[in-house]
Scaffold this motif. Structure first.
Motif, PDB file in Angstrom:
ATOM      1  N   GLY A  64       0.640  -1.243   0.008  1.00 41.89           N
ATOM      2  CA  GLY A  64       0.037  -0.068  -0.073  1.00 41.89           C
ATOM      3  C   GLY A  64       0.864   1.320  -0.012  1.00 41.89           C
ATOM      4  N   ILE A  65       1.794   1.315   0.809  1.00 42.66           N
ATOM      5  CA  ILE A  65       2.816   2.274   0.808  1.00 42.66           C
ATOM      6  C   ILE A  65       3.433   2.487  -0.559  1.00 42.66           C
ATOM      7  N   GLY A  66       3.724   1.411  -1.218  1.00 45.17           N
ATOM      8  CA  GLY A  66       4.534   1.735  -2.553  1.00 45.17           C
ATOM      9  C   GLY A  66       3.493   2.053  -3.460  1.00 45.17           C
ATOM     10  N   VAL A  67       2.130   1.764  -3.349  1.00 46.05           N
ATOM     11  CA  VAL A  67       0.974   2.107  -4.339  1.00 46.05           C
ATOM     12  C   VAL A  67       0.876   3.546  -4.326  1.00 46.05           C
ATOM     13  N   VAL A  68       0.780   4.111  -2.968  1.00 46.75           N
ATOM     14  CA  VAL A  68       0.628   5.294  -2.787  1.00 46.75           C
ATOM     15  C   VAL A  68       1.897   6.355  -3.277  1.00 46.75           C
ATOM     16  N   ILE A  69       3.059   5.963  -3.072  1.00 46.38           N
ATOM     17  CA  ILE A  69       4.043   6.595  -3.441  1.00 46.38           C
ATOM     18  C   ILE A  69       4.054   6.658  -5.096  1.00 46.38           C
ATOM     19  N   HIS A  70       3.613   5.450  -5.829  1.00 43.64           N
ATOM     20  CA  HIS A  70       3.525   5.361  -7.095  1.00 43.64           C
ATOM     21  C   HIS A  70       2.450   6.405  -7.655  1.00 43.64           C
ATOM     22  N   GLY A  71       1.423   6.485  -6.950  1.00 45.02           N
ATOM     23  CA  GLY A  71       0.140   7.231  -7.250  1.00 45.02           C
ATOM     24  C   GLY A  71       0.927   8.931  -7.404  1.00 45.02           C
ATOM     25  N   MET A  72       1.418   9.073  -6.301  1.00 45.87           N
ATOM     26  CA  MET A  72       1.994  10.376  -5.899  1.00 45.87           C
ATOM     27  C   MET A  72       3.117  10.891  -6.975  1.00 45.87           C
ATOM     28  N   LYS A  73       3.690   9.973  -7.318  1.00 45.93           N
ATOM     29  CA  LYS A  73       4.685  10.219  -8.514  1.00 45.93           C
ATOM     30  C   LYS A  73       3.926  10.561  -9.745  1.00 45.93           C
ATOM     31  N   VAL A  74       3.131   9.621 -10.061  1.00 44.07           N
ATOM     32  CA  VAL A  74       2.425   9.571 -11.466  1.00 44.07           C
ATOM     33  C   VAL A  74       1.476  10.841 -11.620  1.00 44.07           C
ATOM     34  N   PHE A  75       0.820  11.416 -10.517  1.00 52.12           N
ATOM     35  CA  PHE A  75       0.105  12.663 -10.677  1.00 52.12           C
ATOM     36  C   PHE A  75       0.761  13.505 -10.176  1.00 52.12           C
ATOM     37  N   ASN A  76       2.285  13.843 -10.096  1.00 50.77           N
ATOM     38  CA  ASN A  76       2.932  14.944  -9.542  1.00 50.77           C
ATOM     39  C   ASN A  76       2.646  15.602  -8.336  1.00 50.77           C
ATOM     40  N   ILE A  77       2.202  14.683  -7.488  1.00 49.63           N
ATOM     41  CA  ILE A  77       2.045  15.147  -5.933  1.00 49.63           C
ATOM     42  C   ILE A  77       3.411  15.072  -5.098  1.00 49.63           C
ATOM     43  N   LEU A  78       4.140  14.271  -5.426  1.00 47.15           N
ATOM     44  CA  LEU A  78       5.803  13.869  -4.946  1.00 47.15           C
ATOM     45  C   LEU A  78       6.576  14.871  -5.622  1.00 47.15           C
ATOM     46  N   PRO A  79       6.859  16.050  -5.044  1.00 41.03           N
ATOM     47  CA  PRO A  79       7.616  16.883  -6.005  1.00 41.03           C
ATOM     48  C   PRO A  79       9.108  16.711  -6.213  1.00 41.03           C
ATOM     49  N   CYS A  80       9.603  15.917  -5.428  1.00 43.45           N
ATOM     50  CA  CYS A  80      11.150  15.390  -5.431  1.00 43.45           C
ATOM     51  C   CYS A  80      11.332  14.331  -6.471  1.00 43.45           C
ATOM     52  N   PHE A  81      10.269  13.834  -7.048  1.00 45.78           N
ATOM     53  CA  PHE A  81      10.352  12.952  -8.062  1.00 45.78           C
ATOM     54  C   PHE A  81       9.616  13.445  -9.681  1.00 45.78           C
ATOM     55  N   GLY A  82       9.157  14.588  -9.386  1.00 44.97           N
ATOM     56  CA  GLY A  82       8.178  15.169 -10.383  1.00 44.97           C
ATOM     57  C   GLY A  82       9.068  15.459 -11.884  1.00 44.97           C
ATOM     58  N   LYS A  83       8.485  16.213 -12.682  1.00 43.18           N
ATOM     59  CA  LYS A  83       9.023  16.492 -13.921  1.00 43.18           C
ATOM     60  C   LYS A  83      10.032  17.378 -13.842  1.00 43.18           C
ATOM     61  N   GLU A  84      10.168  18.546 -13.012  1.00 41.63           N
ATOM     62  CA  GLU A  84      11.112  19.248 -13.002  1.00 41.63           C
ATOM     63  C   GLU A  84      12.364  18.457 -12.427  1.00 41.63           C
ATOM     64  N   TRP A  85      12.417  17.753 -11.404  1.00 40.90           N
ATOM     65  CA  TRP A  85      13.303  16.905 -10.918  1.00 40.90           C
ATOM     66  C   TRP A  85      13.967  16.121 -11.965  1.00 40.90           C
ATOM     67  N   GLU A  86      12.999  15.348 -12.878  1.00 41.46           N
ATOM     68  CA  GLU A  86      13.495  14.573 -14.152  1.00 41.46           C
ATOM     69  C   GLU A  86      14.251  15.480 -15.003  1.00 41.46           C
ATOM     70  N   GLU A  87      14.044  16.757 -15.395  1.00 36.75           N
ATOM     71  CA  GLU A  87      14.473  17.504 -16.369  1.00 36.75           C
ATOM     72  C   GLU A  87      16.229  18.052 -15.774  1.00 36.75           C
ATOM     73  N   ARG A  88      15.856  18.269 -14.686  1.00 42.52           N
ATOM     74  CA  ARG A  88      17.266  18.595 -13.747  1.00 42.52           C
ATOM     75  C   ARG A  88      18.359  17.557 -13.736  1.00 42.52           C
ATOM     76  N   LYS A  89      17.828  16.226 -13.485  1.00 41.73           N
ATOM     77  CA  LYS A  89      18.755  15.162 -13.474  1.00 41.73           C
ATOM     78  C   LYS A  89      19.158  14.757 -14.954  1.00 41.73           C
ATOM     79  N   ILE A  90      18.255  14.992 -15.951  1.00 40.42           N
ATOM     80  CA  ILE A  90      18.792  14.630 -17.343  1.00 40.42           C
ATOM     81  C   ILE A  90      19.873  15.748 -17.649  1.00 40.42           C
ATOM     82  N   ARG A  91      19.450  16.951 -17.386  1.00 38.87           N
ATOM     83  CA  ARG A  91      20.587  18.064 -17.707  1.00 38.87           C
ATOM     84  C   ARG A  91      21.975  17.872 -16.905  1.00 38.87           C
ATOM     85  N   GLU A  92      21.892  17.526 -15.678  1.00 40.11           N
ATOM     86  CA  GLU A  92      23.222  17.235 -15.055  1.00 40.11           C
ATOM     87  C   GLU A  92      23.853  15.929 -15.477  1.00 40.11           C
TER      88      GLU A  92
END
Length: 105
Positions: A64-92
């Protein structure tokens, strides 16, 4: 001619991003469906075979914890793994790769 090609490229890029987002949402709902169905089965098995020793809540909790984290990531509720983080990591990573190539040339 160049403006049209650039516009087509931008539209294709938007399409691919939207397609990836839909695939991620679909993956989340598949995970959620599996979570619900498997845990219903586990509750039934636990209550039928050993009702005095309850263990079904462990997979219910941890998955259940995994499902919640998965949902937060997919729906951009978890900011540390959101689109902006992805873009920063790719550029880095691209900058590190470029620096490594320049260092050895």
């Amino acid at each position: 001619m160049g403006v049209i090609m650039e516009r087509d490229y931008i539209e294709e890029e938007k399409y691919l991003q939207a397609k990836k987002k839909v695939e991620n949402i679909k993956g989340f709902y598949g995970n959620l469906t599996s979570y619900i169905l498997v845990n219903i089965l586990l509750v039934f098995i636990n209550l039928y075979t050993s009702p005095h020793h309850l263990w079904f809540y462990w997979p219910l909790l941890w998955w259940g914890i995994g499902v919640v984290i998965h949902g937060m990531k997919v729906f951009n509720i978890l900011p540390c793994f959101g689109k902006e983080w992805e873009e920063r990591k790719i550029r880095e990573l691209m900058e590190k790769e470029r620096d490594n190539k320049e260092k050895w040339q």
